[in-house]
Scaffold this motif. Structure first.
Motif, PDB file in Angstrom:
ATOM      1  N   ARG A  80       0.820  -1.218   0.000  1.00 26.81           N
ATOM      2  CA  ARG A  80       0.000   0.000   0.000  1.00 26.81           C
ATOM      3  C   ARG A  80       0.843   1.252   0.000  1.00 26.81           C
ATOM      4  N   PHE A 133      -7.898   4.637  -6.197  1.00 27.32           N
ATOM      5  CA  PHE A 133      -8.178   3.266  -5.737  1.00 27.32           C
ATOM      6  C   PHE A 133      -7.214   2.787  -4.652  1.00 27.32           C
ATOM      7  N   GLU A 141      -8.081   4.356  -1.524  1.00 27.70           N
ATOM      8  CA  GLU A 141      -9.342   3.797  -1.032  1.00 27.70           C
ATOM      9  C   GLU A 141      -9.056   2.514  -0.250  1.00 27.70           C
ATOM     10  N   LEU A 142      -8.164   1.682  -0.798  1.00 25.81           N
ATOM     11  CA  LEU A 142      -7.834   0.429  -0.122  1.00 25.81           C
ATOM     12  C   LEU A 142      -7.191   0.678   1.240  1.00 25.81           C
ATOM     13  N   GLN A 143      -6.510   1.825   1.368  1.00 22.04           N
ATOM     14  CA  GLN A 143      -5.900   2.143   2.653  1.00 22.04           C
ATOM     15  C   GLN A 143      -6.904   2.686   3.649  1.00 22.04           C
TER      16      GLN A 143
END
Lengths: 273, 428
Positions: free
Chosen positions: B124, B148, B151-153
């Motif tokens: 990340r 994106f 967002e994942l983080q």
């Protein structure tokens, strides 16, 4: 025959030893289907027709909106309204359960090779075994009535959504999955943010197929006491009343067409042309 | 170094050193696909070949005993044909593929031993990847694709979109942020891919044939833009390509892979001027050498020179006669280049019995730096028949480049072959 005997013994053993479980399932399914059914039967027909026609118009365009409107009015005029709503409730109830089990199974079989190799032959079995055969254990487990009908319907209608969910997820391009992993997605994030959205059109095709199959099974299930249009079809057959049989059959066809048109377009953006 | 001041100094210097030092280190990394891996690794350690191992164990050796050090802030290109293991090696760096044996250090942390959680964190924050076929989410907009990674983080929508917009501007995508990526051309999609990688502000950017799917014009444009971006960002970039021209254009250093093995590592010039084996030779054969080979590598470092203070006209004339030259570069004692002296002028001085050569120096001479490429030198040859002096920033003479050596470099023929050709032309 050995196989027949074994199956029979197995089913008997299940009914003997798990009657409590089956009773529990029976009760909860009865109350669930009962709740759905009483809602749709209670709702005045014009509101239901308006709801369906509106949904069809919104999701599937003006042509399907008109088809839905005319179809439901026609069913009402034939005098099958209550039976149609009972059938619809059964379809709705069994579809909800079939999807709630089928979609996770589909995801699992897409992710896990062993799961896939176990689930696949079971699905083959479920799909090709003549639908009537499910009625027998259903009766043994749950007696006569709506619940065994729903149970048989779920078994019969679940395979398409399992298969198509699995297919949809397997078809997500490898480079997108790889990219998602490379940015540090957890398996859950990968599923929720990438795989399910990308597989959605395929999954919805599965949902549509499941609904269609449960509709066809619900009619057969009336042989073991499920209520609805199937009862009238059965009445038509047993009393050799061609007219009645044809009319109720037509109501099934119309309901099928309406559900098909609406669910086929559920995943798409609304189109109003 | 144990005194207080000494310790401080040593901390400072180690800081500076680590900034210029290795970012990624790959040690004895091998990767084998197949069931009987441990046996395959044993055979591999015994030095058996790829095809023997496949025959005996059914395992495919994808990467074989790779050792690499990638420095902070450089563009490191791994080049090879398809099946050479280059993309597999790259995927080991963020463990999309796990190496069978070997270690990978990023910032001195061994990532091959990391837990899943640590690995997620490093993917990340520290390593971003750009893919050949973009790997974008077609159902989302440019903005949400770029955001994106953030967002994942779990970064809030507002913050991640602000940060994504900054990167979108950086890669010239402003105005496209609300379009679906499926509506964009390939070049534009790869800008989105690049922006998505940069939005995380990673230390290392892994680029897997990032420009290979683009058409040539767009590809070269993207290469230029990457170089421009790199000037600003100074990231560590590991770039995979099968295209040597691309490798030369982008790479500070290049590793060449063949059949899972790293065959040679070096700057593009080192590889072209000094290929490690026949395979590399055949690879570099068709390269436009004039853009790569520099004056520094083809110059004659001990040219005959005339030293202003020490050499009088008589010595200079003798030197030229000995070597058959008509002029010599003149330098001061500290090798500062002053100009040329011609043989006739030196002879005249000698006749007039003047002791110093100073008045005969012709200062109007073209010079080049050691970094000048053959392409830069060629036009100069049309103006002079002398060797071209190579000087450093202080104008000290480093060597000279003769016409013959430039021609030898361009044609890939050695000096004897060239004199043969000249002889043949005379004979006609």
């Amino acid at each position: 025959m050995i196989i027949g005997d074994t199956i029979e013994q197995g089913i008997n053993w299940l009914t003997d030893n798990f009657s409590g479980l089956f009773d529990g399932i029976n009760e909860s399914m009865t109350s669930m289907i009962g709740l759905i059914e009483s809602f749709w039967v209670w709702l005045p027909f014009y509101i239901t027709i308006a709801l369906f026609a509106g949904l069809a118009f919104w999701k599937a365009g003006i042509k399907n909106g008109i088809l839905t409107l005319l179809g439901l009015v026609f069913i009402y005029l034939m005098g099958f309204w209550e039976e149609t709503m009972q059938t619809f409730s059964l379809v709705l109830g069994s579809t909800i359960i079939a999807l709630a089990t089928g979609i996770p199974l589909g995801i699992w079989s897409a992710k896990n090779k062993t799961a896939n190799s176990i689930i696949r032959p079971i699905l083959d079995f479920m799909q090709t075994m003549p639908a009537f055969v499910y009625l027998i254990p259903a009766v043994l487990f749950f007696g006569l009535g709506t619940v065994p009908g729903t149970f048989a319907t779920i078994i019969f209608a679940m395979p398409p959504v399992v298969r198509l969910t699995s297919l949809g997820i397997a078809q997500v391009p490898e480079d997108i999955v790889e990219a998602t992993k490379a940015f540090g997605a957890t398996p859950m994030q990968l599923l929720r943010k990438v795989e399910l959205p990308l597989a959605m059109p395929t999954i919805l095709t599965g949902v549509n197929q499941t609904i269609m199959m449960s509709l066809s099974m619900v009619v057969i299930a009336s042989m073991i006491g499920a209520k609805g249009l199937g009862e009238i079809v059965l009445q038509g057959i047993s009393q050799l009343r061609i007219g009645l049989g044809f009319e109720s059959g037509l109501a099934v066809v119309l309901l099928a067409m309406i559900l098909d048109r609406i669910t086929q377009n559920l995943g798409k953006k609304s189109k109003k042309k | 170094m144990k005194t207080l001041i000494g310790t401080n100094v040593s901390i400072l210097t180690s800081d500076i050193i680590s900034r210029n030092m290795e970012k990624i280190k790959i040690e004895n990394l091998s990767l084998v696909f197949g069931k009987n891996r441990s046996k395959a690794i044993d055979l591999l350690k015994k030095g058996q070949g790829k095809s023997e191992i496949l025959e005996k164990t059914g395992c495919t050796v994808a990467v074989r005993d790779a050792n690499l050090t990638i420095n902070e802030g450089e563009i490191f290109v791994i080049m090879g044909l398809s099946g050479s293991g280059k993309s597999t090696l790259l995927r080991c760096l963020n463990r999309l593929i796990n190496p069978t044996i070997g270690k990978i250090f990023i910032n001195k942390d061994d990532i091959t031993n990391m837990s899943d959680k640590e690995l997620l964190e490093i993917r990340r924050k520290e390593l971003a990847m750009v893919f050949q076929h973009f790997g974008l989410l077609p159902h989302r907009t440019v903005l949400s694709n770029v955001a994106f990674g953030l967002e994942l983080q779990g970064i809030s929508k507002e913050e991640r979109e602000t940060r994504a917009m900054e990167t979108i501007e950086l890669v010239d995508l402003k105005g496209y942020e609300n379009q679906k990526v499926s509506e964009l051309s390939g070049g534009m999609q790869q800008r989105v891919g690049l922006a998505r990688g940069l939005a995380n502000n990673p230390e290392v950017l892994l680029m897997d044939e990032a420009f290979s799917a683009l058409d040539p014009l767009i590809r070269s444009q993207m290469q230029d833009e990457l170089l421009l971006l790199q000037e600003k960002m100074q990231k560590t970039i590991v770039f995979i390509t099968h295209d040597l021209d691309e490798a030369i254009k982008l790479g500070d250093r290049i590793a060449i892979m063949k059949d899972g093995e790293i065959v040679q590592v070096g700057t593009s010039e080192e590889i072209i001027t000094n290929p490690a084996n026949d395979y590399v030779t055949s690879f570099v054969e068709n390269v436009d050498r004039s853009k790569v080979v520099t004056a520094g590598s083809i110059m004659f470092t001990k040219p005959t020179i005339a030293r202003l203070k020490k050499d009088g006209p008589a010595v200079v004339v003798r030197k030229m006669r000995e070597k058959g030259l008509s002029s010599l570069p003149v330098v001061r004692t500290n090798r500062t280049f002053l100009g040329f002296i011609n043989i006739e002028d030196a002879v005249n001085l000698k006749k007039k019995e003047i002791k110093s050569i100073e008045e005969a120096i012709k200062p109007e001479a073209m010079t080049v730096t050691a970094e000048a490429t053959v392409e830069d030198i060629l036009p100069l040859l049309s103006k002079t028949t002398r060797s071209i002096p190579v000087v450093n920033e202080e104008n000290h003479l480093l060597g000279t480049v003769s016409q013959t050596s430039v021609i030898a470099e361009m044609t890939g023929k050695d000096k004897d072959e060239i004199s043969d050709i000249i002889q043949k032309a005379y004979d006609l």
